[in-house]
Design a protein around this motif. Structure first.
Motif, mmCIF file in Angstrom:
data_model
loop_
_atom_site.group_PDB
_atom_site.id
_atom_site.type_symbol
_atom_site.label_atom_id
_atom_site.label_comp_id
_atom_site.label_asym_id
_atom_site.label_seq_id
_atom_site.Cartn_x
_atom_site.Cartn_y
_atom_site.Cartn_z
ATOM 1 N N TRP A 184 30.851 41.411 21.880
ATOM 2 C CA TRP A 184 31.689 40.928 22.980
ATOM 3 C C TRP A 184 33.063 40.490 22.466
ATOM 4 N N GLY B 236 36.724 42.150 23.494
ATOM 5 C CA GLY B 236 37.751 41.315 24.111
ATOM 6 C C GLY B 236 39.021 41.258 23.275
ATOM 7 N N THR C 284 33.942 50.825 36.859
ATOM 8 C CA THR C 284 33.414 49.591 37.457
ATOM 9 C C THR C 284 34.537 48.773 38.080
ATOM 10 N N TYR C 285 35.650 48.646 37.356
ATOM 11 C CA TYR C 285 36.810 47.960 37.939
ATOM 12 C C TYR C 285 37.256 48.656 39.224
ATOM 13 N N LEU D 167 41.605 42.879 41.096
ATOM 14 C CA LEU D 167 40.908 42.302 39.958
ATOM 15 C C LEU D 167 41.498 42.893 38.684
ATOM 16 N N GLU E 86 41.222 41.507 31.994
ATOM 17 C CA GLU E 86 41.486 40.454 31.008
ATOM 18 C C GLU E 86 40.356 40.454 29.982
ATOM 19 N N ILE F 75 38.017 38.508 28.612
ATOM 20 C CA ILE F 75 36.660 37.973 28.753
ATOM 21 C C ILE F 75 35.784 38.892 29.590
ATOM 22 N N LEU F 76 36.235 39.214 30.815
ATOM 23 C CA LEU F 76 35.442 40.091 31.679
ATOM 24 C C LEU F 76 35.367 41.507 31.107
ATOM 25 N N LEU G 58 32.730 41.549 28.479
ATOM 26 C CA LEU G 58 31.386 41.501 29.046
ATOM 27 C C LEU G 58 30.975 42.850 29.623
ATOM 28 N N LEU G 59 31.886 43.505 30.348
ATOM 29 C CA LEU G 59 31.570 44.824 30.914
ATOM 30 C C LEU G 59 31.362 45.854 29.813
#
Length: 217
Positions: A63, A67, A147-148, A170, A173, A175-176, A179-180
């Motif tokens: 992760w 990121g 997905t975005y 959306l 960034e 962090i998200l 995770l994705l």
């Protein structure tokens, strides 16, 4: 008057040196003791300390790297590159860091050789893994941005807008994004590991049937 000490008798001196000789013999013969595994040593040496589970260390590393690449490549190069050029640079950055940094870290702290192969899509070693990791990163990246796209379409905003514009949709960034990317990576690894296990079980079953046939003959 100074107190005179009794000289050590020959009997006590012999017992003293006999004790030292026995200790030295035990020390020399300790090399013939049964070997203890590294896992057993770590189990007792780490007693009383708080240690993260192995799987959690791997997940956090994956992760963090995803990121960090998003931060340096997407945000850093976003003012110079756009569209497909930006996505290609991001895929290259993800593949390169996976090949040169992440996978090597996973190899360095594995308990046995090949123990962390289940956490890596490309487990082979060689120059060609560089391109394989970039291709795999491009696949995962495609799923992440799809997905975005799906999320923003569901929110009723213009999914064709700039991904870095958080005011209209959306935005991407670290962090998200991490995770994705981690989620799709683990999904693909689960599929690969399941297929490997199925083929391995089938091969072992076939080998067992062949051996049984030979034994009956």
């Amino acid at each position: 008057m100074a107190r005179q000490t009794q000289p050590r008798t020959d009997k006590s001196a012999a017992a003293h040196y006999r004790l030292k000789t026995g200790a030295m013999e035990r020390l020399v013969n300790a090399g013939h003791a049964p070997r203890v595994s590294e896992a057993e040593i770590r189990k007792y040496s780490s007693k009383g300390r708080f240690r993260l589970p192995h799987w959690l260390k791997v997940v956090l590393l994956k992760w963090w790297f995803a990121g960090a690449v998003c931060y340096f490549f997407l945000w850093g190069l976003g003012i110079y590159l756009h569209g497909l050029d930006l996505l290609v640079s991001l895929a290259i950055g993800l593949g390169v860091t996976t090949d040169l940094m992440l996978n090597r870290i996973l190899h360095n702290f594995e308990s046995a050789e090949g123990a962390n192969d289940k956490w890596m899509m490309v487990t082979a070693k060689g120059f060609h893994t560089f391109f394989l990791n970039i291709a795999y990163a491009a696949l995962v990246l495609f799923c992440v941005f799809q997905t975005y796209y799906g999320i923003n379409t569901g929110l009723g905003v213009d999914a064709r807008a700039d991904m870095s514009t958080a005011e209209t949709m959306l935005g991407v960034e670290p962090i998200l994004f991490g995770l994705l990317y981690l989620g799709f990576d683990l999904l693909f690894l689960k599929i690969r590991n399941t297929l490997i296990r199925i083929f391995r079980d089938a091969r072992e079953t076939a080998d067992g049937c062949r051996k049984d046939g030979i034994a009956h003959d």
